[in-house]
Design an enzyme around this catalytic site. Structure first.
Site, short mmCIF file in Angstrom:
data_model
loop_
_atom_site.label_atom_id
_atom_site.label_comp_id
_atom_site.label_asym_id
_atom_site.label_seq_id
_atom_site.Cartn_x
_atom_site.Cartn_y
_atom_site.Cartn_z
N HIS A 120 0.89 -1.13 -0.08
CA HIS A 120 -0.02 -0.09 -0.10
C HIS A 120 0.96 1.26 0.01
O HIS A 120 0.77 2.16 -0.92
CB HIS A 120 -1.04 0.14 1.30
CG HIS A 120 -1.85 -1.13 1.20
ND1 HIS A 120 -2.95 -1.14 0.51
CD2 HIS A 120 -1.97 -2.41 2.26
CE1 HIS A 120 -3.62 -2.30 0.86
NE2 HIS A 120 -2.97 -2.95 1.66
N ASP A 121 1.56 1.48 1.07
CA ASP A 121 2.40 2.71 1.34
C ASP A 121 3.52 2.79 0.35
O ASP A 121 3.77 3.93 -0.38
CB ASP A 121 2.83 2.81 2.70
CG ASP A 121 1.75 3.12 3.74
OD1 ASP A 121 0.60 3.47 3.40
OD2 ASP A 121 2.08 2.69 4.92
#
Length: 318
Positions: free
Chosen positions: A242-243
């Site tokens: 995600h990040d």
């Protein structure tokens, strides 16, 4: 070309930690600082983890500013232990950091740095946006001074990962997200619609662990609980990056499919609290306020991530 200068506002968190490593492995990026916030776990652990991961990567010269211990209005939600482990970074066992966060609070640090160099700093928020929202409230001069904000958060069509409608980072402090979305700062949003297409697999970890390096070991150890969670609850062998995907806005923007839309967040107290929604049909007639990634060439990004981790691992070998 000169590297893009960024500050990462973060709640590490496994994928947060991987984001720091990817930034340090990318010549296109100059990581200026980390500012910490509560989110995946409490502020004490997020700050410790930020310091420890920087030390692991021989980057303890990068300042870390401790930020908000609570959301703007809501109570801090359930701990992310089941996803990120009790330490916040999986099964890794990093030593206590020798460095300390700077004395200045993250809110004041952001204001000072952004105002000192207008239009030079990009802020990457990969946790709840409490620090940024309160910095905007405290000194609105940062709005025109900030070059851009790139946000990992939200879900427009993919469903939520903390409630059926809400993504974790936005749900953790929806009021902060509301302030930022309506601030007028140029915003790029990387939601679950894109991040769930970027799956790091157990085979990828095996490939990386062929290199004898504390970096490669950390990636494997940090993602172990994360992968167990995804296998148990989401049914696939791997975990979403995600990040780290936010950094592809700098290092591989061609991987994304972007659209511009008017996007808002639900700050009611009902079941849809924290839901991010886009006016795809233009029914509100409001102008677009956010550039959003609705698709990405996910496997290409994972390959890029692995290549950068292999390079970093070889530079910090046993």
């Amino acid at each position: 070309m000169n590297p893009t200068r960024i500050i990462i506002d973060t709640d590490p968190g496994v994928d947060d930690a991987l984001t720091f490593l990817l930034a340090l492995a990318s010549p296109e990026i100059q990581l200026e600082a980390l500012t910490t916030v509560c989110g995946n776990i409490g502020i004490d652990k997020t700050t410790r983890n930020a310091l420890s991961v920087l030390e692991l990567a021989h980057a303890s010269h990068i300042p870390v500013a401790r930020g908000c211990a609570d959301p703007m209005l809501n109570k801090l939600g359930n701990s992310g232990d089941a996803v990120h482990g009790t330490s916040g970074i999986g099964k890794s066992n990093l030593p206590e950091p020798k460095t300390q966060p700077i004395e200045q609070h993250a809110i004041d640090y952001l204001i000072e740095r952004i105002l000192a160099e207008p239009q030079q700093i990009s802020l990457y928020t990969i946790g709840p946006m409490t620090n940024l929202a309160l910095a905007i409230r405290k000194d609105p001069r940062i709005v025109p001074a900030l070059k851009e904000v790139v946000i990992m958060g939200g879900s427009l069509r993919a469903g939520g990962n903390i409630t059926p409608q809400a993504e974790f980072n936005i749900h953790a402090d929806p009021h902060a997200a509301h302030v930022v979305f309506h601030s007028g700062i140029p915003i790029t949003l990387i939601p679950l619609d894109a991040t769930y297409k970027c799956l790091l697999t157990s085979a990828d970890i095996e490939r990386l662990n062929k290199i004898k390096s504390p970096i490669a070991r950390f990636v494997g150890d940090a993602t172990a609980i994360y992968m167990d969670f995804y296998k148990k609850y989401e049914g696939f062998d791997g975990c979403a990056l995600h990040d780290p995907l936010t950094l592809a806005v700098i290092i591989a923007p061609e991987l994304f499919t972007f659209e511009n839309h008017y996007i808002d967040v639900d700050i009611s107290t009902g079941v849809s609290m924290g839901n991010t929604f886009a006016d795809f049909m233009k029914v509100t007639k409001k102008p677009a306020n956010i550039k959003v990634a609705l698709n990405v060439r996910g496997r290409d990004f994972v390959e890029l991530f692995l290549e950068r981790m292999e390079t970093l691992s070889r530079s910090i070998a046993d």
